[in-house]
Design a protein around this motif. Sequence first.
Motif, PDB file in Angstrom:
ATOM      1  N   MET A   1      27.716  -2.985  -1.903  1.00 52.89           N
ATOM      2  CA  MET A   1      28.608  -4.022  -1.067  1.00 52.89           C
ATOM      3  C   MET A   1      27.645  -5.297  -0.760  1.00 52.89           C
ATOM      4  SD  MET A   1      30.317  -2.711   2.509  1.00 52.89           S
ATOM      5  CE  MET A   1      30.261  -3.959   3.905  1.00 52.89           C
ATOM      6  N   SER A   2      26.464  -5.354  -1.291  1.00 48.79           N
ATOM      7  CA  SER A   2      25.939  -6.608  -0.511  1.00 48.79           C
ATOM      8  C   SER A   2      26.336  -7.821  -1.034  1.00 48.79           C
ATOM      9  CB  SER A   2      24.366  -6.394  -1.300  1.00 48.79           C
ATOM     10  OG  SER A   2      24.427  -6.244  -2.490  1.00 48.79           O
ATOM     11  N   SER A   3      27.144  -7.841  -2.137  1.00 46.13           N
ATOM     12  CA  SER A   3      27.739  -9.035  -2.566  1.00 46.13           C
ATOM     13  C   SER A   3      29.088  -9.431  -1.930  1.00 46.13           C
ATOM     14  CB  SER A   3      27.866  -9.190  -4.095  1.00 46.13           C
ATOM     15  OG  SER A   3      28.846  -8.404  -4.522  1.00 46.13           O
ATOM     16  N   VAL A   4      29.697  -8.577  -1.128  1.00 50.48           N
ATOM     17  CA  VAL A   4      30.860  -8.760  -0.620  1.00 50.48           C
ATOM     18  C   VAL A   4      30.777  -9.281   0.764  1.00 50.48           C
ATOM     19  CG1 VAL A   4      33.075  -7.629   0.179  1.00 50.48           C
ATOM     20  CG2 VAL A   4      32.055  -6.869  -1.968  1.00 50.48           C
ATOM     21  N   GLU A   5      31.495 -10.547   1.129  1.00 46.29           N
ATOM     22  CA  GLU A   5      31.262 -10.744   2.467  1.00 46.29           C
ATOM     23  C   GLU A   5      32.542 -10.485   3.377  1.00 46.29           C
ATOM     24  OE1 GLU A   5      31.860 -15.286   4.616  1.00 46.29           O
ATOM     25  OE2 GLU A   5      31.928 -15.099   2.784  1.00 46.29           O
ATOM     26  N   ILE A   6      32.550  -9.998   4.444  1.00 45.85           N
ATOM     27  CA  ILE A   6      33.693  -9.767   5.323  1.00 45.85           C
ATOM     28  C   ILE A   6      33.777 -10.827   6.352  1.00 45.85           C
ATOM     29  CG2 ILE A   6      34.592  -7.932   6.901  1.00 45.85           C
ATOM     30  CD1 ILE A   6      34.122  -6.800   4.063  1.00 45.85           C
ATOM     31  N   ARG A   7      34.963 -11.626   6.158  1.00 47.73           N
ATOM     32  CA  ARG A   7      35.142 -12.543   6.829  1.00 47.73           C
ATOM     33  C   ARG A   7      36.476 -12.614   7.722  1.00 47.73           C
ATOM     34  NH1 ARG A   7      35.536 -18.324   3.720  1.00 47.73           N
ATOM     35  NH2 ARG A   7      33.564 -17.344   2.964  1.00 47.73           N
ATOM     36  N   PRO A   8      36.582 -12.555   9.027  1.00 48.39           N
ATOM     37  CA  PRO A   8      37.601 -12.812   9.920  1.00 48.39           C
ATOM     38  C   PRO A   8      38.144 -14.120  10.137  1.00 48.39           C
ATOM     39  CG  PRO A   8      35.840 -12.079  11.477  1.00 48.39           C
ATOM     40  CD  PRO A   8      35.373 -12.315  10.045  1.00 48.39           C
ATOM     41  N   VAL A   9      39.544 -14.065   9.833  1.00 46.59           N
ATOM     42  CA  VAL A   9      40.067 -15.545  10.063  1.00 46.59           C
ATOM     43  C   VAL A   9      41.386 -15.366  10.883  1.00 46.59           C
ATOM     44  CG1 VAL A   9      41.194 -17.186   8.542  1.00 46.59           C
ATOM     45  CG2 VAL A   9      39.181 -16.128   7.651  1.00 46.59           C
ATOM     46  N   SER A  10      41.703 -16.144  11.796  1.00 46.40           N
ATOM     47  CA  SER A  10      42.729 -15.996  12.567  1.00 46.40           C
ATOM     48  C   SER A  10      43.930 -17.053  12.368  1.00 46.40           C
ATOM     49  CB  SER A  10      42.433 -16.106  14.164  1.00 46.40           C
ATOM     50  OG  SER A  10      43.458 -15.781  14.832  1.00 46.40           O
ATOM     51  N   GLY A  11      45.010 -16.815  12.692  1.00 46.00           N
ATOM     52  CA  GLY A  11      46.324 -17.572  12.522  1.00 46.00           C
ATOM     53  C   GLY A  11      46.390 -18.454  11.307  1.00 46.00           C
ATOM     54  N   ILE A  12      46.722 -19.729  11.514  1.00 41.65           N
ATOM     55  CA  ILE A  12      46.920 -20.825  10.499  1.00 41.65           C
ATOM     56  C   ILE A  12      45.547 -20.811   9.373  1.00 41.65           C
ATOM     57  CG2 ILE A  12      46.458 -22.730  11.712  1.00 41.65           C
ATOM     58  CD1 ILE A  12      49.639 -22.032   9.153  1.00 41.65           C
ATOM     59  N   ALA A  13      44.464 -20.407  10.039  1.00 38.96           N
ATOM     60  CA  ALA A  13      43.254 -20.830   9.280  1.00 38.96           C
ATOM     61  C   ALA A  13      43.343 -20.194   8.149  1.00 38.96           C
ATOM     62  CB  ALA A  13      41.844 -20.386  10.018  1.00 38.96           C
ATOM     63  N   VAL A  14      44.401 -19.119   7.897  1.00 33.49           N
ATOM     64  CA  VAL A  14      44.294 -18.228   6.430  1.00 33.49           C
ATOM     65  C   VAL A  14      45.228 -18.917   5.707  1.00 33.49           C
ATOM     66  CG1 VAL A  14      46.462 -16.853   7.031  1.00 33.49           C
ATOM     67  CG2 VAL A  14      44.557 -15.906   5.756  1.00 33.49           C
ATOM     68  N   GLU A  15      45.564 -20.047   5.862  1.00 29.62           N
ATOM     69  CA  GLU A  15      46.586 -20.832   4.909  1.00 29.62           C
ATOM     70  C   GLU A  15      46.028 -20.966   3.251  1.00 29.62           C
ATOM     71  OE1 GLU A  15      49.896 -22.772   3.480  1.00 29.62           O
ATOM     72  OE2 GLU A  15      49.866 -21.694   5.388  1.00 29.62           O
ATOM     73  N   PRO A  16      44.831 -21.490   3.336  1.00 30.46           N
ATOM     74  CA  PRO A  16      44.222 -21.618   1.841  1.00 30.46           C
ATOM     75  C   PRO A  16      44.240 -20.265   1.098  1.00 30.46           C
ATOM     76  CG  PRO A  16      42.599 -22.612   3.495  1.00 30.46           C
ATOM     77  CD  PRO A  16      43.632 -21.907   4.236  1.00 30.46           C
ATOM     78  N   TRP A  17      44.226 -19.223   1.466  1.00 29.34           N
ATOM     79  CA  TRP A  17      44.205 -18.079   0.892  1.00 29.34           C
ATOM     80  C   TRP A  17      45.441 -17.261   0.636  1.00 29.34           C
ATOM     81  CZ3 TRP A  17      40.291 -18.870   4.620  1.00 29.34           C
ATOM     82  CH2 TRP A  17      38.758 -18.954   4.099  1.00 29.34           C
ATOM     83  N   LEU A  18      46.625 -17.721   1.130  1.00 27.13           N
ATOM     84  CA  LEU A  18      47.997 -16.838   1.304  1.00 27.13           C
ATOM     85  C   LEU A  18      48.470 -16.776  -0.046  1.00 27.13           C
ATOM     86  CD1 LEU A  18      50.072 -18.538   4.389  1.00 27.13           C
ATOM     87  CD2 LEU A  18      48.803 -16.470   4.173  1.00 27.13           C
ATOM     88  N   ASP A  19      48.415 -17.714  -1.098  1.00 25.76           N
ATOM     89  CA  ASP A  19      48.892 -17.258  -2.392  1.00 25.76           C
ATOM     90  C   ASP A  19      48.124 -16.107  -3.238  1.00 25.76           C
ATOM     91  OD1 ASP A  19      50.804 -18.948  -2.417  1.00 25.76           O
ATOM     92  OD2 ASP A  19      49.664 -20.675  -3.342  1.00 25.76           O
ATOM     93  N   GLU A  20      46.793 -16.230  -2.818  1.00 22.92           N
ATOM     94  CA  GLU A  20      45.724 -15.278  -3.575  1.00 22.92           C
ATOM     95  C   GLU A  20      46.047 -13.811  -2.730  1.00 22.92           C
ATOM     96  OE1 GLU A  20      40.884 -15.021  -4.480  1.00 22.92           O
ATOM     97  OE2 GLU A  20      41.924 -16.461  -3.386  1.00 22.92           O
ATOM     98  N   LEU A  21      46.327 -13.846  -1.472  1.00 27.32           N
ATOM     99  CA  LEU A  21      46.703 -12.644  -0.695  1.00 27.32           C
ATOM    100  C   LEU A  21      47.937 -12.276  -1.417  1.00 27.32           C
ATOM    101  CD1 LEU A  21      45.447 -13.518   2.875  1.00 27.32           C
ATOM    102  CD2 LEU A  21      44.221 -12.260   1.242  1.00 27.32           C
ATOM    103  N   ALA A  22      49.093 -12.763  -1.428  1.00 31.68           N
ATOM    104  CA  ALA A  22      50.447 -12.171  -1.976  1.00 31.68           C
ATOM    105  C   ALA A  22      50.143 -11.811  -3.266  1.00 31.68           C
ATOM    106  CB  ALA A  22      51.369 -13.511  -2.044  1.00 31.68           C
ATOM    107  N   GLY A  23      49.189 -12.293  -4.103  1.00 34.13           N
ATOM    108  CA  GLY A  23      49.113 -11.651  -5.339  1.00 34.13           C
ATOM    109  C   GLY A  23      48.435 -10.351  -5.196  1.00 34.13           C
ATOM    110  N   LEU A  24      47.562 -10.284  -4.480  1.00 36.75           N
ATOM    111  CA  LEU A  24      46.711  -9.220  -4.413  1.00 36.75           C
ATOM    112  C   LEU A  24      47.439  -8.056  -3.751  1.00 36.75           C
ATOM    113  CD1 LEU A  24      43.792  -7.599  -4.440  1.00 36.75           C
ATOM    114  CD2 LEU A  24      43.597  -8.450  -1.933  1.00 36.75           C
ATOM    115  N   ARG A  25      48.366  -8.215  -2.754  1.00 35.76           N
ATOM    116  CA  ARG A  25      49.181  -7.278  -2.367  1.00 35.76           C
ATOM    117  C   ARG A  25      50.244  -6.730  -3.274  1.00 35.76           C
ATOM    118  NH1 ARG A  25      50.785  -6.831   2.931  1.00 35.76           N
ATOM    119  NH2 ARG A  25      52.764  -7.080   2.465  1.00 35.76           N
TER     120      ARG A  25
END
Length: 198
Positions: A1-25
């Motif tokens: 797990m050492s190469s995996v970063e856990i990053r909390p993001v709140s509200g609209i700050a998640v916008e840059p990842w939304l397309d990637e998240l949709a595909g992952l889901r």
Amino acid sequence: MSSVEIRPVSGIAVEPWLDELAGLRIRIFRDYPYLYDGDESYERRYLDRYARSDRSLFVLALEYNQVVGVASALPLEDADQELLAPFQQRGLAPERVYYFGESVLLPEYRGQGIGHRFFDLRELYASDFGFSTTAFCSVVRPVDDPRRPDGYTGLEPFWRSRGYRPATGLTTGFFWRDRGEQEETRKAMQFWLRDAVE
């Protein structure tokens, strides 16, 4: 797990990842028990609702800045009516509940404690905002469902180890199209609740 970063993001700050998240889901939910025949436009609308909430949380699991997993949460009051209504109908106070959306994680990253981190951070966030209850819901499939893979084990023991219990009679439903089907059908969903530890 050492190469995996856990990053909390709140509200609209998640916008840059939304397309990637949709595909992952869509990728993860193809598997049992969801068997979801994914729709990218629906996923974006669903995720946008979380992004618009100023007290939402996305816990991203990143490896070399690529999303390999995510868990989401938001105040129940900001959630879809299908989630809110069962609490209102039973006289439960939705303003006290922080709702956990789905946790998704690529199979090769499972068993490394990331699922616990997803819950740890969402529970901490809920506590910081003063919510007394955390909740999520899971799809209910018949125990004899022929699509259930051999050797399948559900997440119920993990959820129970975190202090969650299914709330008797507290259910809802969502419509989606299962893989291999032509029409959307309503899927029963069971709520699981945990009261904050004082």
